[in-house]
Design a protein around this motif. Structure first.
Motif, PDB file in Angstrom:
ATOM      1  N   ASP A 104      -0.864   5.303 -18.805  1.00 13.74           N
ATOM      2  CA  ASP A 104      -1.883   6.312 -19.060  1.00 13.74           C
ATOM      3  C   ASP A 104      -3.149   5.951 -18.279  1.00 13.74           C
ATOM      4  OD1 ASP A 104      -3.640   8.201 -19.982  1.00 13.74           O
ATOM      5  OD2 ASP A 104      -3.525   7.594 -22.074  1.00 13.74           O
ATOM      6  N   VAL A 105      -3.364   6.645 -17.184  1.00 17.41           N
ATOM      7  CA  VAL A 105      -4.499   6.354 -16.304  1.00 17.41           C
ATOM      8  C   VAL A 105      -5.819   6.550 -17.046  1.00 17.41           C
ATOM      9  CG1 VAL A 105      -5.646   7.053 -14.164  1.00 17.41           C
ATOM     10  CG2 VAL A 105      -3.169   6.888 -14.233  1.00 17.41           C
ATOM     11  N   ARG A 106      -5.885   7.548 -17.906  1.00 20.92           N
ATOM     12  CA  ARG A 106      -7.132   7.781 -18.648  1.00 20.92           C
ATOM     13  C   ARG A 106      -7.460   6.633 -19.593  1.00 20.92           C
ATOM     14  NH1 ARG A 106      -8.040  14.140 -19.929  1.00 20.92           N
ATOM     15  NH2 ARG A 106      -7.257  14.890 -17.941  1.00 20.92           N
ATOM     16  N   SER A 107      -6.469   6.066 -20.242  1.00 23.91           N
ATOM     17  CA  SER A 107      -6.768   4.945 -21.145  1.00 23.91           C
ATOM     18  C   SER A 107      -7.218   3.729 -20.342  1.00 23.91           C
ATOM     19  CB  SER A 107      -5.581   4.618 -22.045  1.00 23.91           C
ATOM     20  OG  SER A 107      -4.507   4.116 -21.302  1.00 23.91           O
ATOM     21  N   ILE A 108      -6.671   3.534 -19.167  1.00 18.13           N
ATOM     22  CA  ILE A 108      -7.119   2.433 -18.307  1.00 18.13           C
ATOM     23  C   ILE A 108      -8.550   2.696 -17.835  1.00 18.13           C
ATOM     24  CG2 ILE A 108      -6.723   1.275 -16.088  1.00 18.13           C
ATOM     25  CD1 ILE A 108      -3.682   1.719 -16.701  1.00 18.13           C
ATOM     26  N   SER A 141       0.856  -1.182   0.000  1.00 22.50           N
ATOM     27  CA  SER A 141       0.000   0.000   0.000  1.00 22.50           C
ATOM     28  C   SER A 141       0.889   1.227   0.000  1.00 22.50           C
ATOM     29  CB  SER A 141      -0.890   0.019   1.249  1.00 22.50           C
ATOM     30  OG  SER A 141      -1.785  -1.063   1.231  1.00 22.50           O
ATOM     31  N   LEU A 142       0.840   1.982  -1.066  1.00 22.39           N
ATOM     32  CA  LEU A 142       1.651   3.180  -1.183  1.00 22.39           C
ATOM     33  C   LEU A 142       0.745   4.398  -1.328  1.00 22.39           C
ATOM     34  CD1 LEU A 142       4.242   1.820  -3.760  1.00 22.39           C
ATOM     35  CD2 LEU A 142       4.540   2.037  -1.280  1.00 22.39           C
ATOM     36  N   PRO A 143       0.922   5.403  -0.471  1.00 24.90           N
ATOM     37  CA  PRO A 143       0.112   6.613  -0.604  1.00 24.90           C
ATOM     38  C   PRO A 143       0.332   7.258  -1.975  1.00 24.90           C
ATOM     39  CG  PRO A 143       1.448   6.682   1.391  1.00 24.90           C
ATOM     40  CD  PRO A 143       1.874   5.483   0.619  1.00 24.90           C
ATOM     41  N   ARG A 144      -0.756   7.792  -2.526  1.00 24.53           N
ATOM     42  CA  ARG A 144      -0.763   8.479  -3.827  1.00 24.53           C
ATOM     43  C   ARG A 144      -0.444   7.533  -4.984  1.00 24.53           C
ATOM     44  NH1 ARG A 144      -4.315  11.267  -3.400  1.00 24.53           N
ATOM     45  NH2 ARG A 144      -3.829  12.197  -5.381  1.00 24.53           N
ATOM     46  N   GLN A 145      -0.572   6.257  -4.752  1.00 23.10           N
ATOM     47  CA  GLN A 145      -0.401   5.247  -5.789  1.00 23.10           C
ATOM     48  C   GLN A 145      -1.767   4.937  -6.386  1.00 23.10           C
ATOM     49  OE1 GLN A 145       2.388   3.369  -7.003  1.00 23.10           O
ATOM     50  NE2 GLN A 145       0.811   2.790  -8.465  1.00 23.10           N
ATOM     51  N   ALA A 146      -1.838   4.826  -7.706  1.00 21.01           N
ATOM     52  CA  ALA A 146      -3.077   4.432  -8.360  1.00 21.01           C
ATOM     53  C   ALA A 146      -3.176   2.906  -8.358  1.00 21.01           C
ATOM     54  CB  ALA A 146      -3.122   4.955  -9.786  1.00 21.01           C
ATOM     55  N   TYR A 147      -4.337   2.408  -7.977  1.00 22.35           N
ATOM     56  CA  TYR A 147      -4.615   0.978  -7.947  1.00 22.35           C
ATOM     57  C   TYR A 147      -5.878   0.682  -8.737  1.00 22.35           C
ATOM     58  CZ  TYR A 147      -1.293   0.419  -4.134  1.00 22.35           C
ATOM     59  OH  TYR A 147      -0.152   0.395  -3.384  1.00 22.35           O
ATOM     60  N   LEU A 148      -5.849  -0.434  -9.422  1.00 15.48           N
ATOM     61  CA  LEU A 148      -7.034  -0.975 -10.058  1.00 15.48           C
ATOM     62  C   LEU A 148      -7.372  -2.256  -9.317  1.00 15.48           C
ATOM     63  CD1 LEU A 148      -9.189  -1.369 -12.235  1.00 15.48           C
ATOM     64  CD2 LEU A 148      -7.408  -2.374 -13.696  1.00 15.48           C
ATOM     65  N   ILE A 149      -8.578  -2.298  -8.742  1.00 13.77           N
ATOM     66  CA  ILE A 149      -9.001  -3.523  -8.073  1.00 13.77           C
ATOM     67  C   ILE A 149     -10.185  -4.123  -8.825  1.00 13.77           C
ATOM     68  CG2 ILE A 149      -8.187  -2.807  -5.796  1.00 13.77           C
ATOM     69  CD1 ILE A 149     -11.307  -2.619  -5.144  1.00 13.77           C
ATOM     70  N   THR A 150     -10.261  -5.419  -8.762  1.00 16.26           N
ATOM     71  CA  THR A 150     -11.393  -6.158  -9.301  1.00 16.26           C
ATOM     72  C   THR A 150     -11.823  -7.136  -8.223  1.00 16.26           C
ATOM     73  OG1 THR A 150     -10.535  -5.999 -11.545  1.00 16.26           O
ATOM     74  CG2 THR A 150     -12.198  -7.705 -11.120  1.00 16.26           C
ATOM     75  N   THR A 151     -13.108  -7.140  -7.947  1.00 12.42           N
ATOM     76  CA  THR A 151     -13.645  -8.086  -6.977  1.00 12.42           C
ATOM     77  C   THR A 151     -14.970  -8.612  -7.507  1.00 12.42           C
ATOM     78  OG1 THR A 151     -14.117  -8.472  -4.640  1.00 12.42           O
ATOM     79  CG2 THR A 151     -14.795  -6.333  -5.536  1.00 12.42           C
ATOM     80  N   CYS A 152     -15.233  -9.876  -7.247  1.00 15.16           N
ATOM     81  CA  CYS A 152     -16.403 -10.566  -7.794  1.00 15.16           C
ATOM     82  C   CYS A 152     -17.403 -10.896  -6.694  1.00 15.16           C
ATOM     83  CB  CYS A 152     -15.980 -11.863  -8.477  1.00 15.16           C
ATOM     84  SG  CYS A 152     -14.859 -11.611  -9.853  1.00 15.16           S
ATOM     85  N   THR A 153     -18.641 -11.020  -7.105  1.00 16.91           N
ATOM     86  CA  THR A 153     -19.663 -11.441  -6.164  1.00 16.91           C
ATOM     87  C   THR A 153     -19.480 -12.931  -5.847  1.00 16.91           C
ATOM     88  OG1 THR A 153     -21.208 -11.936  -7.944  1.00 16.91           O
ATOM     89  CG2 THR A 153     -21.359  -9.738  -6.931  1.00 16.91           C
ATOM     90  N   HIS A 154     -20.029 -13.329  -4.716  1.00 14.39           N
ATOM     91  CA  HIS A 154     -19.961 -14.721  -4.273  1.00 14.39           C
ATOM     92  C   HIS A 154     -20.566 -15.625  -5.345  1.00 14.39           C
ATOM     93  CE1 HIS A 154     -19.895 -18.028  -1.454  1.00 14.39           C
ATOM     94  NE2 HIS A 154     -21.179 -18.231  -1.664  1.00 14.39           N
ATOM     95  N   GLN A 155     -19.807 -16.614  -5.763  1.00 13.02           N
ATOM     96  CA  GLN A 155     -20.217 -17.579  -6.788  1.00 13.02           C
ATOM     97  C   GLN A 155     -20.646 -16.901  -8.090  1.00 13.02           C
ATOM     98  OE1 GLN A 155     -23.133 -20.010  -4.721  1.00 13.02           O
ATOM     99  NE2 GLN A 155     -21.506 -21.274  -3.862  1.00 13.02           N
ATOM    100  N   ARG A 156     -20.145 -15.678  -8.295  1.00 15.50           N
ATOM    101  CA  ARG A 156     -20.452 -14.876  -9.487  1.00 15.50           C
ATOM    102  C   ARG A 156     -21.959 -14.679  -9.682  1.00 15.50           C
ATOM    103  NH1 ARG A 156     -15.552 -13.611 -12.559  1.00 15.50           N
ATOM    104  NH2 ARG A 156     -16.993 -12.271 -13.678  1.00 15.50           N
TER     105      ARG A 156
END
Length: 153
Positions: free
Chosen positions: A121-125, A17-32
């Protein structure tokens, strides 16, 4: 460990965990399960993301809520990455279960995270994130899908 996420323990290796770092997270619902396929349950997730931002934990850059998962791009501010995801999933799960008058897990254990490199490029992401409903065939025009946002709009 759940059957649908046999390698969730591997996702934790090397997580920082780094302050001012951009992160992309993905999380799924239980059993999708498509628990987020209607407006109100999905808005429970949005409200919690907004709460995390209002409390100074993150600065939200972009997100899309799909029927069975979430993609969220943010800058980490005054919190640890694991704490952000834990609060998001815990509070949104309680709200979703209350709204749907159900009990049980809303989210799968674990999540996938990716720290963006400075040169990316954060905008393209962000554009890639919000185009998920188009690629999934949920809509033909992203303007018709209500469960996304990007700070550049």
């Amino acid at each position: 460990m759940e059957k649908n996420q046999p390698h969730s323990h591997a996702l934790r290796r090397g997580r920082v965990s780094l302050p001012r770092q951009a992160y992309l997270i993905t999380t799924c619902t239980h059993q999708r399960l498509p628990l987020l396929n209607s407006w109100s349950p999905a808005r429970c997730v949005v409200r919690e993301m907004q709460s995390l931002e209002n409390d100074g934990w993150v600065s939200s850059l972009s997100y899309v809520i799909m029927p069975d998962h979430l993609h969220w791009l943010f800058m980490l501010d005054q919190a640890q990455l694991d704490a952000v995801v834990k609060r998001l999933k815990g509070r949104s799960a309680r709200a979703i279960n209350a709204y749907l008058n159900r009990r049980g897990s809303v989210w799968q254990q674990g999540y996938h995270d990716r720290a963006l490199r400075r040169e990316e490029d954060v905008r393209s992401i962000a554009r890639y994130i919000v185009a998920n409903p188009l690629r999934a065939g949920l809509v033909n025009d992203i303007g018709k899908y209500p469960l996304w946002d990007a700070m550049w709009l």
